[in-house]
Scaffold this motif. Sequence first.
Motif, PDB file in Angstrom:
ATOM      1  N   ILE A 153      32.895  -4.777  19.928  1.00 29.60           N
ATOM      2  CA  ILE A 153      31.787  -4.782  20.895  1.00 29.60           C
ATOM      3  C   ILE A 153      30.439  -4.999  20.184  1.00 29.60           C
ATOM      4  CG2 ILE A 153      30.488  -3.314  22.500  1.00 29.60           C
ATOM      5  CD1 ILE A 153      33.194  -1.946  23.160  1.00 29.60           C
ATOM      6  N   ILE A 154      30.184  -4.177  19.136  1.00 30.34           N
ATOM      7  CA  ILE A 154      28.851  -4.177  18.507  1.00 30.34           C
ATOM      8  C   ILE A 154      28.625  -5.399  17.612  1.00 30.34           C
ATOM      9  CG2 ILE A 154      27.305  -2.891  16.945  1.00 30.34           C
ATOM     10  CD1 ILE A 154      28.529  -0.325  17.944  1.00 30.34           C
ATOM     11  N   PHE A 155      29.677  -5.836  16.905  1.00 27.93           N
ATOM     12  CA  PHE A 155      29.524  -6.983  15.993  1.00 27.93           C
ATOM     13  C   PHE A 155      30.333  -8.176  16.476  1.00 27.93           C
ATOM     14  CE2 PHE A 155      29.411  -3.122  13.236  1.00 27.93           C
ATOM     15  CZ  PHE A 155      28.057  -3.147  12.986  1.00 27.93           C
ATOM     16  N   PRO A 156      29.815  -8.907  17.480  1.00 29.02           N
ATOM     17  CA  PRO A 156      30.563 -10.087  17.933  1.00 29.02           C
ATOM     18  C   PRO A 156      30.670 -11.127  16.815  1.00 29.02           C
ATOM     19  CG  PRO A 156      28.386  -9.993  18.951  1.00 29.02           C
ATOM     20  CD  PRO A 156      28.563  -8.740  18.206  1.00 29.02           C
ATOM     21  N   THR A 157      29.616 -11.207  15.959  1.00 32.73           N
ATOM     22  CA  THR A 157      29.687 -12.052  14.768  1.00 32.73           C
ATOM     23  C   THR A 157      29.985 -11.152  13.585  1.00 32.73           C
ATOM     24  OG1 THR A 157      27.915 -13.354  15.741  1.00 32.73           O
ATOM     25  CG2 THR A 157      28.439 -13.788  13.420  1.00 32.73           C
ATOM     26  N   PRO A 158      31.115 -11.347  12.911  1.00 33.36           N
ATOM     27  CA  PRO A 158      31.464 -10.417  11.831  1.00 33.36           C
ATOM     28  C   PRO A 158      30.545 -10.579  10.622  1.00 33.36           C
ATOM     29  CG  PRO A 158      33.152 -12.109  12.083  1.00 33.36           C
ATOM     30  CD  PRO A 158      32.173 -12.322  13.175  1.00 33.36           C
ATOM     31  N   TYR A 159      30.404  -9.479   9.868  1.00 33.58           N
ATOM     32  CA  TYR A 159      29.680  -9.529   8.598  1.00 33.58           C
ATOM     33  C   TYR A 159      30.462 -10.403   7.616  1.00 33.58           C
ATOM     34  CZ  TYR A 159      26.139  -5.862   9.237  1.00 33.58           C
ATOM     35  OH  TYR A 159      25.044  -5.138   9.630  1.00 33.58           O
ATOM     36  N   PHE A 160      29.758 -11.263   6.897  1.00 28.56           N
ATOM     37  CA  PHE A 160      30.438 -12.043   5.854  1.00 28.56           C
ATOM     38  C   PHE A 160      30.288 -11.292   4.544  1.00 28.56           C
ATOM     39  CE2 PHE A 160      30.252 -15.225   2.420  1.00 28.56           C
ATOM     40  CZ  PHE A 160      31.547 -15.703   2.531  1.00 28.56           C
ATOM     41  N   ILE A 161      31.409 -10.825   3.994  1.00 25.41           N
ATOM     42  CA  ILE A 161      31.375 -10.040   2.765  1.00 25.41           C
ATOM     43  C   ILE A 161      32.182 -10.751   1.702  1.00 25.41           C
ATOM     44  CG2 ILE A 161      32.107  -7.875   1.703  1.00 25.41           C
ATOM     45  CD1 ILE A 161      31.376  -6.583   4.439  1.00 25.41           C
ATOM     46  N   CYS A 162      31.505 -11.077   0.603  1.00 24.95           N
ATOM     47  CA  CYS A 162      32.146 -11.807  -0.485  1.00 24.95           C
ATOM     48  C   CYS A 162      32.000 -10.978  -1.755  1.00 24.95           C
ATOM     49  CB  CYS A 162      31.471 -13.178  -0.637  1.00 24.95           C
ATOM     50  SG  CYS A 162      32.187 -14.142  -1.957  1.00 24.95           S
ATOM     51  N   LEU A 163      33.090 -10.350  -2.181  1.00 27.20           N
ATOM     52  CA  LEU A 163      33.037  -9.447  -3.336  1.00 27.20           C
ATOM     53  C   LEU A 163      34.199  -9.739  -4.281  1.00 27.20           C
ATOM     54  CD1 LEU A 163      32.386  -6.021  -1.585  1.00 27.20           C
ATOM     55  CD2 LEU A 163      30.782  -7.214  -3.042  1.00 27.20           C
ATOM     56  N   PRO A 164      34.029  -9.443  -5.579  1.00 30.10           N
ATOM     57  CA  PRO A 164      35.191  -9.536  -6.484  1.00 30.10           C
ATOM     58  C   PRO A 164      36.231  -8.479  -6.112  1.00 30.10           C
ATOM     59  CG  PRO A 164      33.285  -8.611  -7.613  1.00 30.10           C
ATOM     60  CD  PRO A 164      32.802  -9.113  -6.295  1.00 30.10           C
ATOM     61  N   LEU A 165      37.461  -8.721  -6.513  1.00 30.86           N
ATOM     62  CA  LEU A 165      38.595  -7.878  -6.085  1.00 30.86           C
ATOM     63  C   LEU A 165      38.372  -6.403  -6.405  1.00 30.86           C
ATOM     64  CD1 LEU A 165      41.471  -7.792  -4.873  1.00 30.86           C
ATOM     65  CD2 LEU A 165      42.349  -8.011  -7.194  1.00 30.86           C
ATOM     66  N   ILE A 166      37.887  -6.107  -7.614  1.00 34.57           N
ATOM     67  CA  ILE A 166      37.744  -4.703  -8.017  1.00 34.57           C
ATOM     68  C   ILE A 166      36.733  -3.970  -7.132  1.00 34.57           C
ATOM     69  CG2 ILE A 166      36.008  -5.217  -9.836  1.00 34.57           C
ATOM     70  CD1 ILE A 166      38.759  -2.531 -10.101  1.00 34.57           C
ATOM     71  N   MET A 167      35.646  -4.659  -6.758  1.00 31.75           N
ATOM     72  CA  MET A 167      34.657  -4.025  -5.878  1.00 31.75           C
ATOM     73  C   MET A 167      35.169  -3.936  -4.449  1.00 31.75           C
ATOM     74  SD  MET A 167      31.130  -5.623  -7.330  1.00 31.75           S
ATOM     75  CE  MET A 167      29.910  -4.615  -6.536  1.00 31.75           C
TER      76      MET A 167
END
Length: 571
Positions: free
Chosen positions: A440-454
């Motif tokens: 409901i609140i985030f119709p557009t998802p956050y784009f999160i790009c992180l290395p595997l360990i993080m």
Amino acid sequence: MFSINYVYFGVFLVFSMMSFIFSLIFMIMDYSVIFEFELFSINSSSILMTILLDWMSLLFMSFVLYISSMVVLYSKEYMSGDLNMNRFIMLVSMFVLSMMLLIISPNLISILLGWDGLGLVSYCLVIYYQNVKSYNAGMLTALTNRIGDVALLMSIAWMLNYGSWNYIYYLEFMKNDLSMNLISWMVVLASITKSAQIPFSSWLPAAMAAPTPVSSLVHSSTLVTAGVYLLIRFNNSLSLNLMMFLLFLGTLTMFMAGLGANFEYDLKKIIALSTLSQLGLMMSILALGEYYLAFFHLLTHALFKATLFMCAGCMIHNLNDCQDIRFMGGLVMHMPLTSCFFNISNLSLCGLPFLSGFYSKDLILEVLSMNYLNIFIYLIFFISTGLTVCYTFRLMYYSMFGSFNFLSLNNLNDKGFLMLKGMGGLIFMVIMGGSLLMWIIFPTPYFICLPLIMKIMALLVSILGAYMGYEFSKFYLHYNLKSFSIFQLSLFFSLMWNMPFLSTFFINFYPLNFGKIIYNNLDQGWSEYLGSQNFFNQFKNSSMFMQILFNNNLKIFLILLVLWLIFILMI
């Protein structure tokens, strides 16, 4: 006789559903409404009551009302032996109405009404069980919250410069104005008193003196969340320095509460400290500028925290009002359904994947990892998350899986059907609420790009915290003189870095002691000697002298006559 509980339960539930549907409509249409009601007008001055309805206020209202409806239903059985049940329900409904007023107000005056309403009614609810501990806790709660009320009053005075108290109009374009800067600092001060951030944290565990249904309501969606909600509304006017200050306080609170909960043995106090930790998390992420995430976590946290307190109340009820977790153990055998609800809520608090807490908590930690911040904030965030899992698993070990340490003659059961209904109404939302809210609140998802360990850091920290909590549970510190330093250290942590002492001694002991010194030296000392007592002595002496004159006036007259004659003759 038809109970008042069912009436309030029905009313709250219906309004909650209506509010939720309207919030969806407002969100889809990207719509917000401001109503202005003219109460009265004198010459050219009109007194207006303003109401702001947007998706945020309506959604929050629906959650508060839904949790309140379940708490009122739960109270029917939990408070069944109470002679003043109607008074209790009235107080709870006044509490909820104060919160409603605060949520829908874009005006500082009406916010103050709701804010003060929360403070006053919370005092009445904390001292509901009338004993010395409750009175002390109530006074500490009321006095701490008064600081925030005064800060709001001062911000009202500063806002007089703008010609209206509807702060919502001025936040963005007056951001760099000195007055708005002062108002922002005052609002932050008010928020950290209400949301119990350092150094005002000690009232939150003390407020556990209230009945458990009240704790469930206070710690999930009403009193402590009012500060966070106010800051979400004011987020546009916060300066960079102010946000850094708030971030520092929030992270410290989160760390302190997580550490303290690992040394605590009172069931309700552990859950109270977990609330404090989550409030620190909300404040911190809000200070990083992600107010949507703070609001999202506010809602998911409200769900599982209300359920957690209800389950704790059920256990305390069955254990003859015993709150010490060392007496519990093996409750999963005796109270399977309550234990099931308790464990689901606890795992949601830890952020177990796909329960409601996971969606907000994991997203917060990943957004933090995406941000460019110092190592201190990063470490504190993840250590505090680990500590959350740590005290949760410790609590689960002591209450659910450890050895049973209560009376051998007991009547532990799951027979409280109304209490189970109250918890059952919330448990569905604890499981499903996070994903629903996220869609409901985030119709557009956050784009999160992180290395595997993080990316897997949150999961690793949670697993490590769970293991530490399990290990913590197995040893019990036996204190002797050799390990006195360990005893002092654990006492320091469990007493929230000595904050209760500071708040009670600085508020009560030192002012009273100073008053005693002043009373002895000034009131009964110099002011007495130079003031009233001195006047009395002077008047007494002069009146005695006059009395002598009046008593002997004939003698004195004759003596004076003789003296006068002698004087005349001499001349």
